[in-house]
Write a protein that holds these residues in place. Structure first.
Motif, PDB file in Angstrom:
ATOM      1  N   LEU A   1       0.829  -1.189   0.000  1.00 18.84           N
ATOM      2  CA  LEU A   1       0.000   0.000   0.000  1.00 18.84           C
ATOM      3  C   LEU A   1       0.872   1.252   0.000  1.00 18.84           C
ATOM      4  O   LEU A   1       0.577   2.245  -0.666  1.00 18.84           O
TER       5      LEU A   1
ATOM      6  N   ASP B   1       3.790   1.380  -1.310  1.00 20.84           N
ATOM      7  CA  ASP B   1       4.305   1.472  -2.672  1.00 20.84           C
ATOM      8  C   ASP B   1       3.306   2.173  -3.578  1.00 20.84           C
ATOM      9  O   ASP B   1       3.672   3.033  -4.375  1.00 20.84           O
ATOM     10  N   VAL B   2       2.037   1.791  -3.446  1.00 20.86           N
ATOM     11  CA  VAL B   2       0.999   2.436  -4.257  1.00 20.86           C
ATOM     12  C   VAL B   2       1.026   3.939  -4.019  1.00 20.86           C
ATOM     13  O   VAL B   2       1.041   4.735  -4.956  1.00 20.86           O
ATOM     14  N   MET B   3       1.057   4.322  -2.741  1.00 17.94           N
ATOM     15  CA  MET B   3       1.031   5.747  -2.417  1.00 17.94           C
ATOM     16  C   MET B   3       2.268   6.458  -2.957  1.00 17.94           C
ATOM     17  O   MET B   3       2.196   7.582  -3.438  1.00 17.94           O
ATOM     18  N   ARG B   4       3.394   5.786  -2.882  1.00 12.05           N
ATOM     19  CA  ARG B   4       4.626   6.434  -3.353  1.00 12.05           C
ATOM     20  C   ARG B   4       4.633   6.584  -4.868  1.00 12.05           C
ATOM     21  O   ARG B   4       5.125   7.585  -5.386  1.00 12.05           O
ATOM     22  N   THR B   5       4.089   5.600  -5.576  1.00 18.68           N
ATOM     23  CA  THR B   5       4.056   5.761  -7.030  1.00 18.68           C
ATOM     24  C   THR B   5       3.042   6.827  -7.437  1.00 18.68           C
ATOM     25  O   THR B   5       3.162   7.415  -8.498  1.00 18.68           O
ATOM     26  N   LEU B   6       2.068   7.077  -6.591  1.00 14.99           N
ATOM     27  CA  LEU B   6       1.139   8.177  -6.865  1.00 14.99           C
ATOM     28  C   LEU B   6       1.758   9.517  -6.462  1.00 14.99           C
ATOM     29  O   LEU B   6       1.127  10.550  -6.553  1.00 14.99           O
ATOM     30  N   LYS B   7       2.977   9.459  -5.960  1.00 14.96           N
ATOM     31  CA  LYS B   7       3.719  10.640  -5.507  1.00 14.96           C
ATOM     32  C   LYS B   7       3.016  11.355  -4.366  1.00 14.96           C
ATOM     33  O   LYS B   7       2.961  12.584  -4.295  1.00 14.96           O
ATOM     34  N   ALA B   8       2.470  10.570  -3.464  1.00 13.92           N
ATOM     35  CA  ALA B   8       1.835  11.144  -2.279  1.00 13.92           C
ATOM     36  C   ALA B   8       2.911  11.659  -1.332  1.00 13.92           C
ATOM     37  O   ALA B   8       3.968  11.058  -1.214  1.00 13.92           O
TER      38      ALA B   8
END
Ligand SMILES: Nc1ncnc2c1ncn2[C@@H]1O[C@H](COP(=O)(O)OP(=O)(O)O)[C@@H](O)[C@H]1O
Ligand SMILES: [Mg+2]
Lengths: 279, 258
Positions: free
Chosen positions: B149, B151-158
Motif C-alpha cells: 500500500l 508502494d501504491v502511495m509512493r508511485t502516486l507521488k503522495a
C-alpha cells in the motif's frame, strides 16, 4: 537522457528503459543477486509480460520501474528521464487487493484522485459528482456496478481484485504496473478478468508491465513476453505475441498459441534443470 | 438478538450476585465494618454524605480528564513520531520503556517540588501514567501499514503527510482506541496516587483522611466512586470506538449504522 541518446538505437522514445541494471540485496555474507545486467526497453502502448519462476526478480523489475527501489548499478529511464524526475502517471495492482477496509469500494477506487495532481485540486468539490460517476463507470466495466457502497470485506476475493484494478486505472495512468494481479483467483474468474483487462487496455492503450507466472495469461494478454531466470535474475528470452486482438479464450486452444506457451515453458524448465545440476 | 439479551442479563445477574454474596458473607460472619463494610453500608455512606463527597469526586474527574487529554495529545504526537521515523524509534523507545518502569509514586514528590502540592502534580501524574500505552499502540498501528500500500502511495507521488492522513492514521485508530481504554483507567490511578500523596482535595485525599480516622465505609464509598468513574469512561470510549473503527471488527451492524 544522454545515455539513452548515446546508445541511439532508435528515434523512438521508450517509456521504460532499463540499462544494464544490477540489483543486489544483503551484505557481503548473504548476498542475493536479484537482477544481473538486465536491460529492457518498453515502447509506448506496449503490453509486456514478465514471466518466470518465483524469486527470479520479476517484482524487483516492477519496483525499479515504479521508483520504489533503487538499482545497485545501472540506469533506469522512464519516458526518457532518469527515474523520479518525470511526471508519468503510474497505476499499480498486486496479488492481494490491499483495499482500505475503512472506505467503501467507491471511495477506495477514488483514492488516487485525492492524491494525483490534475485531479486532486478539485477533489473536495467534485467528489460527490464527477469523480463518483467516473468511479461508478469504471466499476461497471469490471462487473461491479451496484457494489460501490459496499465495504471490502463484504466482497469476495475476486471482486476485491476487480476493485483494486479500478483503483489502479481511475487516474488514467499512462503506465500500468501489475504484479500477479490474477494470481490468487480461481480459473474462471481469472479468465473473465483477462478479458476485462484486455478491453481496458484496448480502450486506453496504456503501457503495461504485467508480472505473472502463468504462461497462458502472458500469451493471452501481452504483446510481448519476457522470460526470466533466477539466481541471478535476468531476462533470457524476449518474444512478441502475434495473435490478433481482441483475443478470446478460444485463441488459447489454437496450435500457434499452444506451441508458443510450450516453447516458453520448455525454455524455463531447461534453465532450471541446468541450475539444479550446478551446486 | 435474543441470545445477546440473555447474555447481558446473565452477566448483569452475576455482577449483582457477587455484591449480594459479599453482603451475605459479611452478615453471616458478623464482619465488623471497621474491617470490611457491607456494600449497602458503603452505598449508604455515599448517599448520605454526598454533598461532602461530590466536590472531591468532581476534582478527581476534572484532574483525570485533563491529565488524560494531555496524555492523548502527547501520546499521539510521540507515537506518530516514533511510528514514522526509525531514528525516533531507536531513541525514544528505550527511554520510554525505562521511564514507564519507574513507579509513579516515586515521581509525585518531584512534581510537588516543582509545582507545589495540589492539582498540577495530580494532572501530570495522570498524564505520565497513561502516555505509555498510547504511544506504543499508535506507533505499532502506524508501523503496520502494508508495504504494498505504501508502494501504491509512493508511485502516486503522495507526500508523507498525505500518506499519514489517508492511510496511517485511519489504520491506527483501532490501536489507538484499544490503548485509550487502558489509558483512561491508568489516568484514574495516577490521579488518585498523586491526591493521596500530595493534595488536599480529590477522592484520593478523601480516602486518606477517611482511613486515618478509621471511617472504613467512607473509604469504600470512595473506592466505589472510582470504580464507577472508571467504568463510565470505559463505556464512553468503547461507544466512540464502535462508531469510529467499526470497520475493524467487520460486523454487519456496523454497516447498518453507518
Ligand atoms: N527486500 C529484500 N531483501 C532481500 N532479498 C530480497 C528482497 N526482495 C527480494 N529479494 C530477493 O530477490 C530475489 C528476487 O525477488 P522478487 O523480485 O521478489 O522475485 P519474484 O520474481 O518472485 O517477484 C529473490 O531471490 C528474493 O529472495
Ligand atoms: Mg513477486
Amino acid at each position: 537522457m544522454n545515455q539513452a541518446l548515446a546508445t541511439g538505437v532508435a528515434p523512438r522514445n521508450p517509456v521504460i528503459d532499463l540499462e544494464r541494471v544490477n540489483v543486489t540485496f544483503g551484505g557481503e555474507k548473504n548476498k542475493t543477486v536479484a537482477l544481473a545486467e538486465t536491460s529492457l526497453r518498453i515502447e509506448k502502448g506496449e503490453f509486456v509480460a514478465l514471466v518466470g519462476p518465483s524469486g527470479c526478480g520479476k517484482s524487483t523489475i516492477l519496483k525499479l520501474v515504479a521508483g520504489t527501489l533503487s538499482p545497485s548499478e545501472g540506469h533506469i529511464f522512464v519516458t526518457g528521464r532518469e527515474i523520479g524526475a518525470n511526471e508519468v502517471r503510474i497505476g499499480m495492482a498486486f496479488q492481494n487487493p490491499t483495499l482500505l477496509p475503512w472506505l467503501n469500494i467507491r471511495d477506495n477506487v477514488m483514492m488516487p484522485l485525492k492524491i494525483v495532481p490534475p485531479f486532486k485540486h478539485g477533489y473536495a468539490k467534485k467528489k460527490k459528482g464527477e469523480y463518483r460517476e467516473r468511479a461508478e463507470a469504471l466499476l461497471a466495466k469490471v462487473g461491479l456496478s451496484g457494489f460501490g457502497e459496499k465495504f471490502p470485506w463484504q466482497l469476495s476475493g475476486g471482486m476485491q481484485q476487480r476493485a483494486s484494478l479500478c483503483r489502479a486505472l481511475i487516474h488514467d495512468p499512462t503506465l500500468l504496473l501489475l504484479d500477479e494481479p490474477f494470481g490468487a483467483l480461481d480459473q474462471f474468474t481469472r479468465e473473465e478478468l483477462w478479458e476485462i483487462m484486455q478491453n481496458l487496455w484496448i480502450e486506453k492503450k496504456p503501457t503495461v508491465l504485467l508480472v505473472t507466472h502463468d504462461l497462458k495469461e502472458a500469451a493471452y494478454l501481452a504483446s510481448r513476453i519476457c522470460v526470466m531466470q533466477a539466481r541471478p535474475g535476468r531476462i533470457i528470452e524476449d518474444s512478441t505475441v502475434p495473435f490478433a486482438r481482441p483475443r478470446t479464450i478460444d485463441v488459447s486452444f489454437e496450435p500457434d498459441f499452444v506451441s508458443l506457451t510450450q516453447r516458453l515453458r520448455e525454455r524455463i524448465v531447461a534453465v532450471r534443470a541446468v541450475k539444479e545440476q550446478q551446486p | 438478538m435474543k441470545p445477546d439479551t440473555r447474555r447481558r442479563v446473565l452477566s448483569a445477574c452475576c455482577i449483582l450476585g457477587s455484591f449480594v454474596a459479599w453482603e451475605a458473607i459479611c452478615l453471616a460472619f458478623g464482619v465488623s465494618d471497621m474491617v470490611l463494610p457491607r456494600p449497602t453500608q458503603a452505598v449508604y455512606t455515599l448517599v448520605s454524605q454526598f454533598p461532602a463527597i461530590w466536590p472531591h469526586a468532581f476534582q478527581t474527574i476534572y484532574t483525570t480528564l485533563v491529565g488524560l487529554g494531555l496524555g492523548i495529545l502527547i501520546g499521539v504526537l510521540l507515537g506518530m513520531l516514533i511510528g514514522s521515523s526509525r531514528l525516533a524509534y531507536d531513541v525514544a523507545y528505550p527511554m520510554l520503556v525505562g521511564f514507564s518502569s519507574i513507579p509513579k509514586v516515586a515521581i509525585v514528590p518531584i512534581l510537588v517540588l516543582w509545582f507545589g502540592a495540589g492539582t498540577v502534580p495530580a494532572i501530570l501524574t495522570a498524564m505520565v501514567m497513561c502516555v505509555f500505552p498510547i504511544v506504543v499502540n499508535v506507533a505499532t498501528g502506524l508501523a503496520s501499514t502494508e508495504p504494498e500500500l505504501q508502494d501504491v502511495m509512493r508511485t502516486l507521488k503522495a507526500t508523507k503527510l498525505e500518506i499519514l492522513w489517508n492511510i496511517g492514521l485511519p489504520r491506527t485508530m483501532p490501536y489507538f482506541f484499544a490503548s485509550l481504554k487502558v489509558a483512561a483507567t491508568l489516568a484514574f490511578v495516577g490521579t488518585v496516587i498523586a491526591e493521596t500523596v500530595a493534595s488536599n482535595r480529590g477522592i484520593g485525599n478523601l480516602m486518606m483522611i477517611a482511613s486515618s480516622s478509621f471511617d472504613v465505609p467512607l473509604v469504600f464509598a470512595g473506592l466505589f466512586i472510582l470504580a464507577g468513574l472508571g467504568v463510565t469512561l470505559y463505556i464512553v470510549f468503547s461507544a466512540i470506538e464502535a462508531r469510529v473503527t467499526g470497520w475493524a471488527v467487520r460486523s454487519d451492524d456496523f454497516v447498518s449504522n453507518g
